[in-house]
Structure formats: structure tokens, C-alpha cells
Design a protein around this motif. Structure first.
Motif, PDB file in Angstrom:
ATOM      1  N   TRP A  98      64.912  21.597  38.709  1.00 48.14           N
ATOM      2  CA  TRP A  98      66.336  21.144  39.119  1.00 48.14           C
ATOM      3  C   TRP A  98      66.645  20.183  38.054  1.00 48.14           C
ATOM      4  O   TRP A  98      68.066  20.053  37.555  1.00 48.14           O
ATOM      5  CB  TRP A  98      66.383  20.412  40.634  1.00 48.14           C
ATOM      6  N   ASN A  99      65.841  19.120  37.841  1.00 49.04           N
ATOM      7  CA  ASN A  99      66.245  18.053  36.870  1.00 49.04           C
ATOM      8  C   ASN A  99      66.418  18.880  35.579  1.00 49.04           C
ATOM      9  O   ASN A  99      67.398  18.288  34.615  1.00 49.04           O
ATOM     10  CB  ASN A  99      64.975  17.199  36.722  1.00 49.04           C
ATOM     11  N   LEU A 100      65.731  19.769  34.968  1.00 50.21           N
ATOM     12  CA  LEU A 100      65.652  20.546  33.646  1.00 50.21           C
ATOM     13  C   LEU A 100      67.129  21.165  33.725  1.00 50.21           C
ATOM     14  O   LEU A 100      67.796  21.064  32.735  1.00 50.21           O
ATOM     15  CB  LEU A 100      64.743  21.382  33.347  1.00 50.21           C
ATOM     16  N   ALA A 101      67.353  21.712  34.621  1.00 45.50           N
ATOM     17  CA  ALA A 101      68.810  22.512  34.597  1.00 45.50           C
ATOM     18  C   ALA A 101      70.011  21.559  34.621  1.00 45.50           C
ATOM     19  O   ALA A 101      70.928  21.910  34.245  1.00 45.50           O
ATOM     20  CB  ALA A 101      68.843  23.557  36.109  1.00 45.50           C
ATOM     21  N   ALA A 102      69.980  20.464  35.320  1.00 42.84           N
ATOM     22  CA  ALA A 102      70.852  19.435  35.435  1.00 42.84           C
ATOM     23  C   ALA A 102      70.952  18.784  33.999  1.00 42.84           C
ATOM     24  O   ALA A 102      72.118  18.810  33.286  1.00 42.84           O
ATOM     25  CB  ALA A 102      70.656  18.368  36.320  1.00 42.84           C
ATOM     26  N   GLU A 133      71.643  24.248  28.782  1.00 43.99           N
ATOM     27  CA  GLU A 133      72.132  25.151  27.690  1.00 43.99           C
ATOM     28  C   GLU A 133      70.685  25.855  27.543  1.00 43.99           C
ATOM     29  O   GLU A 133      70.514  27.010  26.573  1.00 43.99           O
ATOM     30  CB  GLU A 133      72.309  24.463  26.507  1.00 43.99           C
ATOM     31  N   LEU A 134      69.461  25.461  28.147  1.00 48.94           N
ATOM     32  CA  LEU A 134      68.236  26.203  27.788  1.00 48.94           C
ATOM     33  C   LEU A 134      67.952  27.143  28.840  1.00 48.94           C
ATOM     34  O   LEU A 134      67.126  27.994  28.635  1.00 48.94           O
ATOM     35  CB  LEU A 134      67.055  25.103  28.026  1.00 48.94           C
ATOM     36  N   VAL A 135      68.791  27.164  29.936  1.00 47.40           N
ATOM     37  CA  VAL A 135      68.426  28.208  30.949  1.00 47.40           C
ATOM     38  C   VAL A 135      69.694  29.087  31.166  1.00 47.40           C
ATOM     39  O   VAL A 135      70.696  28.238  31.471  1.00 47.40           O
ATOM     40  CB  VAL A 135      68.025  27.546  32.119  1.00 47.40           C
ATOM     41  N   ARG A 136      69.504  30.281  31.304  1.00 46.30           N
ATOM     42  CA  ARG A 136      70.669  31.212  31.674  1.00 46.30           C
ATOM     43  C   ARG A 136      71.003  31.424  33.320  1.00 46.30           C
ATOM     44  O   ARG A 136      71.847  31.281  33.767  1.00 46.30           O
ATOM     45  CB  ARG A 136      70.441  32.485  30.955  1.00 46.30           C
ATOM     46  N   GLN A 137      69.726  31.683  33.880  1.00 44.93           N
ATOM     47  CA  GLN A 137      69.650  31.667  35.174  1.00 44.93           C
ATOM     48  C   GLN A 137      68.653  31.041  35.915  1.00 44.93           C
ATOM     49  O   GLN A 137      67.396  30.750  35.398  1.00 44.93           O
ATOM     50  CB  GLN A 137      69.593  33.357  35.729  1.00 44.93           C
ATOM     51  N   LEU A 138      68.857  30.308  37.289  1.00 42.64           N
ATOM     52  CA  LEU A 138      67.789  29.466  37.902  1.00 42.64           C
ATOM     53  C   LEU A 138      67.548  30.244  39.093  1.00 42.64           C
ATOM     54  O   LEU A 138      68.491  30.479  40.026  1.00 42.64           O
ATOM     55  CB  LEU A 138      68.152  28.114  38.261  1.00 42.64           C
ATOM     56  N   VAL A 139      66.125  30.345  39.258  1.00 51.61           N
ATOM     57  CA  VAL A 139      65.583  30.807  40.711  1.00 51.61           C
ATOM     58  C   VAL A 139      64.865  29.576  41.462  1.00 51.61           C
ATOM     59  O   VAL A 139      63.968  29.339  41.055  1.00 51.61           O
ATOM     60  CB  VAL A 139      65.295  32.125  40.747  1.00 51.61           C
ATOM     61  N   ILE A 140      65.190  29.319  42.617  1.00 53.21           N
ATOM     62  CA  ILE A 140      64.323  28.391  43.353  1.00 53.21           C
ATOM     63  C   ILE A 140      64.154  28.958  44.668  1.00 53.21           C
ATOM     64  O   ILE A 140      64.681  29.331  45.304  1.00 53.21           O
ATOM     65  CB  ILE A 140      65.541  26.986  43.721  1.00 53.21           C
ATOM     66  N   ASN A 159      74.032  17.369  39.387  1.00 53.99           N
ATOM     67  CA  ASN A 159      74.948  18.487  39.194  1.00 53.99           C
ATOM     68  C   ASN A 159      74.466  19.540  38.160  1.00 53.99           C
ATOM     69  O   ASN A 159      74.002  19.291  37.044  1.00 53.99           O
ATOM     70  CB  ASN A 159      76.069  17.772  38.577  1.00 53.99           C
ATOM     71  N   VAL A 160      74.328  20.613  38.831  1.00 48.61           N
ATOM     72  CA  VAL A 160      73.748  21.667  37.927  1.00 48.61           C
ATOM     73  C   VAL A 160      74.722  22.842  37.895  1.00 48.61           C
ATOM     74  O   VAL A 160      75.230  23.388  38.753  1.00 48.61           O
ATOM     75  CB  VAL A 160      72.349  22.295  39.020  1.00 48.61           C
ATOM     76  N   SER A 161      74.977  23.179  36.439  1.00 48.73           N
ATOM     77  CA  SER A 161      76.118  24.144  36.216  1.00 48.73           C
ATOM     78  C   SER A 161      75.385  25.343  35.800  1.00 48.73           C
ATOM     79  O   SER A 161      76.025  26.494  36.008  1.00 48.73           O
ATOM     80  CB  SER A 161      76.718  23.770  35.000  1.00 48.73           C
ATOM     81  N   GLN A 174      78.376  21.207  46.687  1.00 45.70           N
ATOM     82  CA  GLN A 174      78.967  20.014  45.651  1.00 45.70           C
ATOM     83  C   GLN A 174      78.261  19.671  44.481  1.00 45.70           C
ATOM     84  O   GLN A 174      78.775  19.104  43.757  1.00 45.70           O
ATOM     85  CB  GLN A 174      78.844  18.809  46.634  1.00 45.70           C
ATOM     86  N   TRP A 175      76.983  20.257  44.659  1.00 49.51           N
ATOM     87  CA  TRP A 175      76.180  19.902  43.264  1.00 49.51           C
ATOM     88  C   TRP A 175      75.776  21.142  42.541  1.00 49.51           C
ATOM     89  O   TRP A 175      75.530  21.113  41.392  1.00 49.51           O
ATOM     90  CB  TRP A 175      74.688  19.418  43.820  1.00 49.51           C
ATOM     91  N   VAL A 176      75.839  22.358  43.257  1.00 46.55           N
ATOM     92  CA  VAL A 176      75.523  23.526  42.333  1.00 46.55           C
ATOM     93  C   VAL A 176      76.711  24.630  42.634  1.00 46.55           C
ATOM     94  O   VAL A 176      76.541  25.360  43.560  1.00 46.55           O
ATOM     95  CB  VAL A 176      74.285  24.199  43.022  1.00 46.55           C
ATOM     96  N   PRO A 177      77.691  24.440  42.165  1.00 44.59           N
ATOM     97  CA  PRO A 177      78.872  25.300  42.348  1.00 44.59           C
ATOM     98  C   PRO A 177      78.725  26.901  42.303  1.00 44.59           C
ATOM     99  O   PRO A 177      79.344  27.893  43.066  1.00 44.59           O
ATOM    100  CB  PRO A 177      79.938  25.090  41.455  1.00 44.59           C
ATOM    101  N   GLN A 178      77.574  27.051  41.315  1.00 44.47           N
ATOM    102  CA  GLN A 178      77.432  28.663  41.012  1.00 44.47           C
ATOM    103  C   GLN A 178      76.214  29.188  41.984  1.00 44.47           C
ATOM    104  O   GLN A 178      75.127  29.121  41.233  1.00 44.47           O
ATOM    105  CB  GLN A 178      77.169  29.325  39.675  1.00 44.47           C
ATOM    106  N   LEU A 179      76.121  29.134  43.304  1.00 41.40           N
ATOM    107  CA  LEU A 179      74.957  29.153  44.032  1.00 41.40           C
ATOM    108  C   LEU A 179      75.116  30.458  44.952  1.00 41.40           C
ATOM    109  O   LEU A 179      76.381  30.491  45.594  1.00 41.40           O
ATOM    110  CB  LEU A 179      74.745  27.807  44.991  1.00 41.40           C
ATOM    111  N   GLN A 180      73.830  31.011  45.057  1.00 38.56           N
ATOM    112  CA  GLN A 180      73.652  32.067  45.988  1.00 38.56           C
ATOM    113  C   GLN A 180      72.594  31.707  46.746  1.00 38.56           C
ATOM    114  O   GLN A 180      71.395  31.580  46.034  1.00 38.56           O
ATOM    115  CB  GLN A 180      73.713  33.314  45.710  1.00 38.56           C
ATOM    116  N   VAL A 181      72.555  31.725  48.083  1.00 44.22           N
ATOM    117  CA  VAL A 181      71.479  31.187  49.036  1.00 44.22           C
ATOM    118  C   VAL A 181      71.051  32.788  49.681  1.00 44.22           C
ATOM    119  O   VAL A 181      71.828  33.246  50.444  1.00 44.22           O
ATOM    120  CB  VAL A 181      71.645  30.149  49.851  1.00 44.22           C
TER     121      VAL A 181
END
Length: 319
Positions: free
Chosen positions: A127-131, A135-142, A250-252, A276-283
Motif C-alpha cells: 500500500w505504501n509503495l503504491a501510494a 509509476e513503478l506498478v501497473r496493477q495492485l492485488v491486495i 491515496n493510491v492511484s 476515498q483513498w483508492v478510486p480505481q478499486l474492485q473488491v
């Protein structure tokens, strides 16, 4: 200079295609990480997978074996775990140092990576790295790892999550490592069962956990000691005044969350209000799955990562 030339690489090839390669990377800032990897080094896509507590890189073996035909997959043992560097100072486990490890790993893989996958404490770092470095990550899976903003809110205001997280106070005590190691790591095995029924915990897998824990536990416990995110207690109520700056919440990066709803340590309330923090989010909620969903439903985890890889490829082609 080629990236590999800047790194001390101790490489052990896999004995068969279904076993990950193992090697050590000494990063430019001196931290040495033991790693597991699969997939062609020159594969068109790259995946980085981060484990949590009290686990290690081996928990991703089944996942990376499934992904290897289409992507280069790297699962490091985070600092403090297994044969990776384990600095003695608690301060060495602050978020800025853990993020620096990830930045160096991603630069080794070839930035940007297509998908960063993370579970539990690995997610806290991701989460910290993505925030901080989107520019280092295209997609994040948590995978069952709370967003720091939601965790702060629930630890501050929600008695149920405070009670579920009370174990953190045990883990920060000076003698925690010796207590956890006693009686053949009885308390650690209990923790694996307490947060899920752990039918997956076979005798062979128990032995793999023992081997990792025997390398030392204080490095892993220092993640808890270095973090300000823990429930209030009579000795420490600082959570009530803690503020997290927008730069770390804030994670874009487009993000998928895979969440086992039977997690007894991280309650479903941690999924509320994430937009509010991760606008491009799928849960994706998984009823019946626990905190240990990587062990319980590896095929589900693989499917989610494959969807993220497809999204990363589509976004690249669309540019």
C-alpha cells in the motif's frame, strides 16, 4: 550498468519446472533478500509477490508455478524473514526502509512491474509503495491486508476491530520471540489455526514453517514494533492522535482486493469507504475463506492475478 551487475546474485536453479528457483539478491543499499522465482527471465510480464506474518516466500509457490508460463514471478522473503537480512534495530523496519527494498526489487525486475501482489504485512508495505511510487506498478492485488487509512479508523473507533487486533500487543513485547518459539512453536501454530481452521496445514507444510521460524523471529516481530498502527491500550493510546498524510494513503494504481470474509483478525469493516483513498478499486469478497486464503484457495488467487495481468496488458497496448 546492467541491473544484475549491481546485485550480488547467488543462484540455485530449480531441480524441476514445478519448483521455484531460489537465489539471494544483495540490493544496492546493502539489504540481502532470499528469493523464490519462476517463469522466464525475459517473460513479457512481471509479478512481484509479498508474504505476511508469520509466513515466508514459500507460501506463493503454488501460485507462481501456475503463473510461470505467462510471467516472471518473484517472491522475496522480506527483510527479517528466513535467510534475508534481519537488522537488529526496530527502526530498520519503518515503512520507508521496507519501501526502499521494494523499489530496488522492482528496478531489478524492470520497472514498471505489471502486478504487485501482497498479503497481510506484505500488503502493508505494498500500500505504501503504491501510494508513494505509483509509476513503478501497473496493477495492485491486495489479499486480506487492510488499507492503512481504514485500519487507522477502525483501530481508533471500532471496539470489535480493537479486540480482534489485541494480539499485536503480545507481539511487540521484548520476550515475544522466545514465547512464540517455545514448545515447538506452539503459539505460532495456534495463531495459524486461530484465524482459520487451517485444514491446509499438512505435516509437510508444518515442517516448512518450522524451518523458517527457526531462522529467527525478532525481525518479523519488528514490523509490529515499528508500526504506530495498533489498538489503544492503557500504556499507549497514541492511535487517537495519529494522522496519516495523503501521500501514504491515496493510491492511484488500479487495485483489486481479494478478501476472505471469515478472517478473524481483520474484520469486513476494513473494506468500508475505501474508494476515498483508492478510486480505481474492485473488491472480491470470498465467503468462508479465512486470513489464510492463499493456502485455502490458491486457484482463486491465481485467477485474480491473471485478471490483473490482463488489465495491465490491455492498458499497455492502449497507450
Amino acid at each position: 550498468m546492467d541491473t544484475d551487475d549491481a546485485l550480488d546474485l547467488a543462484y540455485e536453479p530449480a531441480p524441476d519446472p514445478h519448483t521455484p528457483d531460489t537465489f539471494h539478491l544483495t540490493l544496492p543499499h546493502g539489504i540481502r533478500l532470499s528469493c523464490r522465482a519462476a517463469g522466464a527471465v525475459d517473460a513479457p510480464q512481471r509479478v512481484l509477490l509479498l508474504h505476511g506474518f508469520p509466513e515466508a516466500a514459500f507460501v506463493w509457490d503454488e501460485v507462481i508455478a501456475a503463473l510461470a508460463p505467462q510471467a516472471r514471478c518473484l517472491a522475496p522473503n522480506l527483510r527479517g524473514y528466513e535467510h534475508s537480512s534481519a537488522p537488529a534495530a526496530v527502526e530498520a523496519y519503518r515503512a520507508k526502509h521496507l519501501v526502499a527494498d521494494l523499489v530496488a526489487l522492482i528496478e531489478h525486475l524492470g520497472a514498471p512491474i505489471d502486478v504487485l501482489v501482497a498479503h497481510d504485512w506484505g500488503g502493508g508495505v505494498a500500500w505504501n509503495l503504491a501510494a508513494l511510487r505509483p509509476e513503478l506498478v501497473r496493477q495492485l492485488v491486495i489479499v486480506n491486508s487492510p488499507h492503512p487509512g481504514a485500519l487507522l479508523r477502525e483501530l481508533r473507533d471500532n471496539p470489535a476491530q480493537q479486540a480482534a487486533s489485541d494480539y499485536m500487543h503480545e507481539l511487540i513485547q521484548p520476550q515475544a520471540a522466545s514465547r512464540l518459539a517455545a514448545n515447538d512453536f506452539a503459539l505460532l501454530f495456534d495463531k495459524l489455526s486461530r484465524f482459520g481452521q487451517a485444514r491446509w496445514l499438512t505435516p509437510a507444510l508444518r515442517q516448512r514453517y518450522r524451518a523458517v521460524w527457526a531462522c529467527g523471529l525478532d525481525g518479523a516481530l519488528n514490523y509490529y514494533r515499528a508500526s504506530p498502527l495498533r489498538p489503544p491500550s492503557a500504556a499507549d493510546a497514541s492511535i487517537h492522535t495519529l494522522q496519516l498524510p495523503p501521500s501514504v494513503v491515496n493510491v492511484s494504481v488500479p487495485t483489486r482486493m481479494l478478501w476472505g470474509e471469515a478472517d478473524q483478525a481483520l474484520l469486513p469493516c476494513l473494506l468500508d469507504g475505501l474508494e476515498q483513498w483508492v478510486p480505481q478499486l474492485q473488491v472480491e469478497r470470498v465467503p468462508g475463506a479465512s486470513h489464510w486464503i492463499v493456502h485455502e484457495e490458491p486457484a482463486r488467487v491465481v485467477e485474480t492475478i491473471c485478471q490483473a495481468l490482463a488489465d495491465a496488458q490491455a492498458a499497455t497496448v492502449g497507450r
